[in-house]
Enzyme design. Sequence first.
Site, PDB file in Angstrom:
ATOM      1  N   VAL A  14       0.767  -7.026   5.403  1.00  0.00           N
ATOM      2  CA  VAL A  14       1.272  -7.460   3.952  1.00  0.00           C
ATOM      3  C   VAL A  14       2.023  -6.493   3.437  1.00  0.00           C
ATOM      4  O   VAL A  14       1.651  -5.561   3.159  1.00  0.00           O
ATOM      5  CB  VAL A  14       0.216  -8.283   3.315  1.00  0.00           C
ATOM      6  CG1 VAL A  14       0.504  -8.808   1.812  1.00  0.00           C
ATOM      7  CG2 VAL A  14      -0.739  -9.260   3.764  1.00  0.00           C
ATOM      8  N   ALA A  47       1.291  -1.944   0.798  1.00  0.00           N
ATOM      9  CA  ALA A  47       1.459  -2.875   1.831  1.00  0.00           C
ATOM     10  C   ALA A  47      -0.274  -2.283   2.469  1.00  0.00           C
ATOM     11  O   ALA A  47      -0.850  -1.405   1.979  1.00  0.00           O
ATOM     12  CB  ALA A  47       2.147  -2.266   2.787  1.00  0.00           C
ATOM     13  N   LYS A  48      -0.641  -3.236   3.150  1.00  0.00           N
ATOM     14  CA  LYS A  48      -1.939  -3.165   3.812  1.00  0.00           C
ATOM     15  C   LYS A  48      -1.821  -3.966   5.154  1.00  0.00           C
ATOM     16  O   LYS A  48      -1.404  -5.036   5.306  1.00  0.00           O
ATOM     17  CB  LYS A  48      -3.001  -3.537   3.051  1.00  0.00           C
ATOM     18  CG  LYS A  48      -4.384  -3.164   3.474  1.00  0.00           C
ATOM     19  CD  LYS A  48      -4.528  -1.673   2.818  1.00  0.00           C
ATOM     20  CE  LYS A  48      -6.147  -1.136   2.807  1.00  0.00           C
ATOM     21  NZ  LYS A  48      -6.270  -0.182   2.128  1.00  0.00           N
ATOM     22  N   GLY A  49      -2.691  -3.533   6.297  1.00  0.00           N
ATOM     23  CA  GLY A  49      -2.740  -4.634   7.491  1.00  0.00           C
ATOM     24  C   GLY A  49      -4.256  -4.569   7.659  1.00  0.00           C
ATOM     25  O   GLY A  49      -5.043  -3.630   7.305  1.00  0.00           O
TER      26      GLY A  49
END
Length: 428
Positions: free
Chosen positions: A71, A116-118
């Site tokens: 995201v 952001a992050k995953g």
Amino acid sequence: MSIQHEIPSYLTQHEIGPWGVYLEQIDRVTPYLGSLARWVETLKRPKRILIVDVPIERDDGTIAHFEGYRVQHNTSRGPGKGGVRFHQDVTLSEVMALSAWMTVKNAAVNVPYGGAKGGIRVDPRTLSPGELQRMTRRYTSEINIIIGPNKDIPAPDVNTNEQIMAWMMDTYSMNQGSTSSGVVTGKPISLGGSLGRREATGRGVFVVGCEAAAKQGLDIKGARVAIQGFGNVGGIAARLFSEAGAKVIAVQDHITTVVSEAGIDVPALQAHVNATGSVAGFTGVETLNDRARFWELDCDILVPAALEQQITESNANNIRAKIILEGANGPTMPAADDILREKGVLVVPDVIANAGGVTVSYFEWVQDFSSFFWTEDEINLRLTRIMREAFAAVWQLAEEKNVSLRTAAFIVACTRVLQAREMRGLYP
Ligand code: GLU
């Protein structure tokens, strides 16, 4: 006869979860944003969400599928930036919230990134080393279309480390046709990683903890510290606090809680955890059977350094610490924030307290671009300066506006993000 289909977990997650916590935090800060409040909806919607299927061939020849996410919450101030988490409880809501907290964190310490992050919904302990590598590489290939050194730069988070970053860097580079070291941070030193990066989050927690203690008139020497989580954040913070003369009186991990009134021997505990994977079975300490009692321990500094939503309406009232130092992302619920403020407990929020990791990630990225590497002393000095300055600015604003440190940090950060948003304007 109808066939029963497995429903993807992102369709069954009806609860708003951690994203709801983040939205409430944004609502609390909106009245302080002045004319920029016009843009606040920007912060309430991630810019881009990618959900990917991550299929791998298991060692026994069967095929397994995992859900992967990346995201990008906001890119107004620079490329997306934030870690990748491998955990069985990862949800879209969680990754959305973590990506948004990265936007706020990066702006709060003023590194030139968005957020952001995953994550992958998997318990990595159930995978063999080969399966872990294949899953990491397939996930990287799937999110390849949105990551890049100038677009979005992943890093380690819960259950990911230097080896995972090396595989991600290699997979991206193979797809690209040339070695691209700046696509991820938290890499091994031999592949363009930075000295001090592994310790950076824990070191930042310690530096900010010392600043907060000084404001509260608390001497670190002899201070009683309790830590939840003994991974890359909690373990390093424990070491630095004990080296500074504090007493680490309790450590809780995913299995159990160990307590010692005399103070835990942190290097010995670290050696035990390295060998066994948990604090369980460590000798010379007491073990708490009831996990909830951890929050009631008599301590000065409480460091949640594990997962979200640990300090809630039901345990906040029992907390006896003077300072809560958020090594984890999102450990405190908004209702608990209110209770703690009422009780006079100082909460040093995640977006400042654990920003040391991404700060040294920024140093790593700059070093990769210039192919010129700094000494560990230079890195730690710059890290300490950034953390202290960010804490001081947030402290001052909190006093001026009579708000919590969290709200003050959000005011500083959201103002920076929305000013950038406004100056860039909407296109087309
Ligand atoms: N996962 C870390 C965090 O939550 C570090 C992110 C990064 O270095 O990009 O802040």
